[in-house]
Scaffold this motif. Structure first.
Motif, PDB file in Angstrom:
ATOM      1  N   ASP A  76      11.367   4.686  13.044  1.00  0.00           N
ATOM      2  CA  ASP A  76      12.087   3.836  12.098  1.00  0.00           C
ATOM      3  C   ASP A  76      11.590   2.396  12.233  1.00  0.00           C
ATOM      4  OD1 ASP A  76      13.856   3.027  10.176  1.00  0.00           O
ATOM      5  OD2 ASP A  76      15.638   3.139  11.446  1.00  0.00           O
ATOM      6  N   VAL A  77      10.363   2.168  11.764  1.00  0.00           N
ATOM      7  CA  VAL A  77       9.727   0.855  11.909  1.00  0.00           C
ATOM      8  C   VAL A  77       9.104   0.428  10.588  1.00  0.00           C
ATOM      9  CG1 VAL A  77       9.255   1.131  14.369  1.00  0.00           C
ATOM     10  CG2 VAL A  77       7.554   1.894  12.700  1.00  0.00           C
ATOM     11  N   LEU A  78       8.826  -0.863  10.485  1.00  0.00           N
ATOM     12  CA  LEU A  78       8.181  -1.439   9.315  1.00  0.00           C
ATOM     13  C   LEU A  78       6.695  -1.655   9.588  1.00  0.00           C
ATOM     14  CD1 LEU A  78      10.872  -4.158   8.523  1.00  0.00           C
ATOM     15  CD2 LEU A  78      10.527  -2.004   7.284  1.00  0.00           C
ATOM     16  N   VAL A  79       5.884  -1.479   8.561  1.00  0.00           N
ATOM     17  CA  VAL A  79       4.440  -1.685   8.694  1.00  0.00           C
ATOM     18  C   VAL A  79       3.925  -2.452   7.479  1.00  0.00           C
ATOM     19  CG1 VAL A  79       3.973   0.315  10.157  1.00  0.00           C
ATOM     20  CG2 VAL A  79       4.023   0.594   7.680  1.00  0.00           C
ATOM     21  N   ARG A  80       2.763  -3.084   7.661  1.00  0.00           N
ATOM     22  CA  ARG A  80       2.142  -3.849   6.576  1.00  0.00           C
ATOM     23  C   ARG A  80       0.645  -3.520   6.551  1.00  0.00           C
ATOM     24  NH1 ARG A  80       3.989  -9.991   5.094  1.00  0.00           N
ATOM     25  NH2 ARG A  80       3.073  -9.998   3.009  1.00  0.00           N
ATOM     26  N   PRO A  81       0.306  -2.306   6.134  1.00  0.00           N
ATOM     27  CA  PRO A  81      -1.077  -1.829   6.278  1.00  0.00           C
ATOM     28  C   PRO A  81      -2.043  -2.490   5.309  1.00  0.00           C
ATOM     29  CG  PRO A  81       0.221  -0.246   5.046  1.00  0.00           C
ATOM     30  CD  PRO A  81       1.179  -1.310   5.505  1.00  0.00           C
ATOM     31  N   LEU A  82      -3.337  -2.333   5.599  1.00  0.00           N
ATOM     32  CA  LEU A  82      -4.384  -2.898   4.733  1.00  0.00           C
ATOM     33  C   LEU A  82      -5.595  -1.990   4.725  1.00  0.00           C
ATOM     34  CD1 LEU A  82      -6.051  -6.010   6.461  1.00  0.00           C
ATOM     35  CD2 LEU A  82      -5.001  -4.114   7.670  1.00  0.00           C
ATOM     36  N   ALA A  83      -6.511  -2.249   3.816  1.00  0.00           N
ATOM     37  CA  ALA A  83      -7.706  -1.428   3.668  1.00  0.00           C
ATOM     38  C   ALA A  83      -8.766  -1.820   4.686  1.00  0.00           C
ATOM     39  CB  ALA A  83      -8.266  -1.571   2.257  1.00  0.00           C
ATOM     40  N   ALA A  84      -9.542  -0.835   5.134  1.00  0.00           N
ATOM     41  CA  ALA A  84     -10.624  -1.109   6.081  1.00  0.00           C
ATOM     42  C   ALA A  84     -11.658  -2.054   5.484  1.00  0.00           C
ATOM     43  CB  ALA A  84     -11.280   0.201   6.517  1.00  0.00           C
ATOM     44  N   ASP A  85     -11.865  -1.998   4.166  1.00  0.00           N
ATOM     45  CA  ASP A  85     -12.770  -2.951   3.514  1.00  0.00           C
ATOM     46  C   ASP A  85     -12.298  -4.387   3.724  1.00  0.00           C
ATOM     47  OD1 ASP A  85     -14.964  -1.590   2.127  1.00  0.00           O
ATOM     48  OD2 ASP A  85     -13.412  -0.614   0.956  1.00  0.00           O
ATOM     49  N   PHE A 116      -4.615   0.645   9.187  1.00  0.00           N
ATOM     50  CA  PHE A 116      -5.506   0.829   8.045  1.00  0.00           C
ATOM     51  C   PHE A 116      -4.919   1.865   7.084  1.00  0.00           C
ATOM     52  CE2 PHE A 116      -9.505   0.083  10.890  1.00  0.00           C
ATOM     53  CZ  PHE A 116      -9.065  -1.184  11.174  1.00  0.00           C
ATOM     54  N   PHE A 117      -5.107   1.652   5.783  1.00  0.00           N
ATOM     55  CA  PHE A 117      -4.735   2.678   4.813  1.00  0.00           C
ATOM     56  C   PHE A 117      -5.391   4.020   5.170  1.00  0.00           C
ATOM     57  CE2 PHE A 117      -4.463  -0.799   1.302  1.00  0.00           C
ATOM     58  CZ  PHE A 117      -3.166  -1.112   1.675  1.00  0.00           C
ATOM     59  N   GLU A 118      -6.626   3.941   5.651  1.00  0.00           N
ATOM     60  CA  GLU A 118      -7.394   5.157   5.948  1.00  0.00           C
ATOM     61  C   GLU A 118      -6.768   5.996   7.055  1.00  0.00           C
ATOM     62  OE1 GLU A 118     -10.282   2.343   4.004  1.00  0.00           O
ATOM     63  OE2 GLU A 118      -8.604   2.159   5.385  1.00  0.00           O
ATOM     64  N   ARG A 120      -5.080  -8.852  -0.760  1.00  0.00           N
ATOM     65  CA  ARG A 120      -4.460  -8.558  -2.056  1.00  0.00           C
ATOM     66  C   ARG A 120      -4.586  -7.086  -2.452  1.00  0.00           C
ATOM     67  NH1 ARG A 120      -6.574 -13.836  -5.520  1.00  0.00           N
ATOM     68  NH2 ARG A 120      -5.384 -15.382  -4.376  1.00  0.00           N
ATOM     69  N   THR A 121      -5.275  -6.296  -1.670  1.00  0.00           N
ATOM     70  CA  THR A 121      -5.433  -4.882  -2.009  1.00  0.00           C
ATOM     71  C   THR A 121      -4.156  -4.129  -1.684  1.00  0.00           C
ATOM     72  OG1 THR A 121      -7.788  -5.010  -1.441  1.00  0.00           O
ATOM     73  CG2 THR A 121      -6.825  -2.814  -1.679  1.00  0.00           C
ATOM     74  N   THR A 122      -3.483  -3.606  -2.709  1.00  0.00           N
ATOM     75  CA  THR A 122      -2.261  -2.844  -2.484  1.00  0.00           C
ATOM     76  C   THR A 122      -2.601  -1.401  -2.114  1.00  0.00           C
ATOM     77  OG1 THR A 122      -2.041  -2.079  -4.771  1.00  0.00           O
ATOM     78  CG2 THR A 122      -1.075  -4.237  -4.216  1.00  0.00           C
ATOM     79  N   TYR A 123      -1.636  -0.723  -1.534  1.00  0.00           N
ATOM     80  CA  TYR A 123      -1.847   0.678  -1.159  1.00  0.00           C
ATOM     81  C   TYR A 123      -2.106   1.531  -2.401  1.00  0.00           C
ATOM     82  CZ  TYR A 123      -1.023   5.201   1.127  1.00  0.00           C
ATOM     83  OH  TYR A 123      -1.152   6.478   1.609  1.00  0.00           O
ATOM     84  N   GLU A 124      -1.380   1.281  -3.479  1.00  0.00           N
ATOM     85  CA  GLU A 124      -1.572   2.056  -4.703  1.00  0.00           C
ATOM     86  C   GLU A 124      -2.967   1.838  -5.275  1.00  0.00           C
ATOM     87  OE1 GLU A 124      -0.895   4.660  -7.822  1.00  0.00           O
ATOM     88  OE2 GLU A 124       0.194   4.384  -5.931  1.00  0.00           O
ATOM     89  N   ASN A 125      -3.421   0.589  -5.288  1.00  0.00           N
ATOM     90  CA  ASN A 125      -4.768   0.314  -5.786  1.00  0.00           C
ATOM     91  C   ASN A 125      -5.820   0.994  -4.929  1.00  0.00           C
ATOM     92  OD1 ASN A 125      -3.918  -1.192  -7.940  1.00  0.00           O
ATOM     93  ND2 ASN A 125      -4.204  -3.173  -6.950  1.00  0.00           N
ATOM     94  N   TRP A 126      -5.619   0.959  -3.639  1.00  0.00           N
ATOM     95  CA  TRP A 126      -6.582   1.610  -2.737  1.00  0.00           C
ATOM     96  C   TRP A 126      -6.598   3.116  -2.972  1.00  0.00           C
ATOM     97  CZ3 TRP A 126      -5.772   5.313   1.067  1.00  0.00           C
ATOM     98  CH2 TRP A 126      -6.884   5.601   1.867  1.00  0.00           C
ATOM     99  N   ARG A 127      -5.413   3.710  -3.119  1.00  0.00           N
ATOM    100  CA  ARG A 127      -5.318   5.156  -3.307  1.00  0.00           C
ATOM    101  C   ARG A 127      -5.974   5.605  -4.604  1.00  0.00           C
ATOM    102  NH1 ARG A 127      -0.736   6.770  -4.611  1.00  0.00           N
ATOM    103  NH2 ARG A 127      -1.179   8.971  -4.269  1.00  0.00           N
TER     104      ARG A 127
END
Length: 258
Positions: free
Chosen positions: A156-165, A135-137, A239-246
């Motif tokens: 050293d790993v890749l992640v694909r996070p998303l918003a709790a909403d 979660f972004f949170e 579709r919620t990007t990390y920047e938009n969430w922040r």
């Protein structure tokens, strides 16, 4: 539909309850604060009576393997047993993308989550498992957990996070549908290295420490390959990007998936 949300007072639970009620469903919030305890069974029969769906987004306050396993084992057995007695036709549970890989690499809490999933899938009850990425949170927590001697050294790993909403909206969509008898994965639209996320997080907190990848670093104790935290290609992408969430921190809005 009458939907019982186990853990309905937590981060995802409160968002899920709001999303379901906004679309007209009768939602019962089940948590210790509302007199329902899945571990002891207190209030569970009443909470599940007449329910069309039970959604388990509860969590263990214990992170060590033995205690977390005991919590998830007892609570899940109780939910399945009481659910069968009440005739609940759909059991939904939230878990983590890569649970099996994390359990093999570290055990601990992730071994307990894997056990929970196995209990559900082998129960014979109609079910759907929802796997979400980080979660972004929780990025603050991930960054802080990587501090070693004052320096931020992330795995050293890749992640694909998303918003709790978005997670809550995914759970709502799964809950009102037919049982999947399978696992559905959900992830955010962007792939980051943990180093990139940590740097963004530190700058947002006006923290001038630098983050760096550590080839020997671990993710909450787990030593992983670079892609172990990523979902399969069949995952549903929000579709919620990390920047938009922040910058916007939307709350309670319906997430859009593609």
């Amino acid at each position: 539909m009458k939907i019982t949300v186990i853990g309905g007072t937590g981060l995802v639970g409160t968002k899920l309850v709001k999303a379901l009620r906004a679309t007209g469903h009768d939602v019962l919030v089940a948590a210790r604060a509302t007199g329902v305890n899945t571990y002891t069974g207190e209030g569970l029969a009443e909470a599940l009576e007449g329910a069309d769906v039970v959604v388990d987004v509860s969590n263990s306050s214990y992170t060590d393997e033995a205690a977390a396993k005991e919590f998830f084992y007892v609570s899940t057995i109780n939910l399945l047993t009481y659910g069968e007695a009440a005739g609940v036709p759909h059991h939904v549970a939230l878990s983590v993308v890569g649970t099996d890989r994390l359990a093999r690499a570290e055990g601990g809490y992730f071994a307990a989550k894997l056990q929970q999933e196995q209990l559900i899938t082998s129960s014979g009850r109609p079910y759907s498992l929802v796997h979400a990425t980080q979660f972004f949170e929780f990025i603050h927590t991930i960054t802080d957990n990587a501090v070693r001697d004052g320096a931020v050294r992330v795995a050293d790993v890749l992640v694909r996070p998303l918003a709790a909403d978005d997670v809550a909206d995914a759970l709502a969509q799964v809950a009102i549908g037919d049982p999947l008898f399978a696992t559905a994965e959900y992830a955010g639209p962007e792939i980051f290295t943990l180093e990139e996320l940590a740097r963004i997080d530190l700058r947002s907190r006006k923290d001038d420490r630098e983050a760096a990848p550590d080839p020997l670093g671990t993710y909450f104790g787990a030593r992983l390959s670079s892609r172990d935290l990523l979902p399969d290609a069949t995952a549903t992408i929000s579709r919620t990007t990390y920047e938009n969430w922040r910058t916007q921190k939307p709350s309670g809005e319906a997430a859009v998936f593609e």
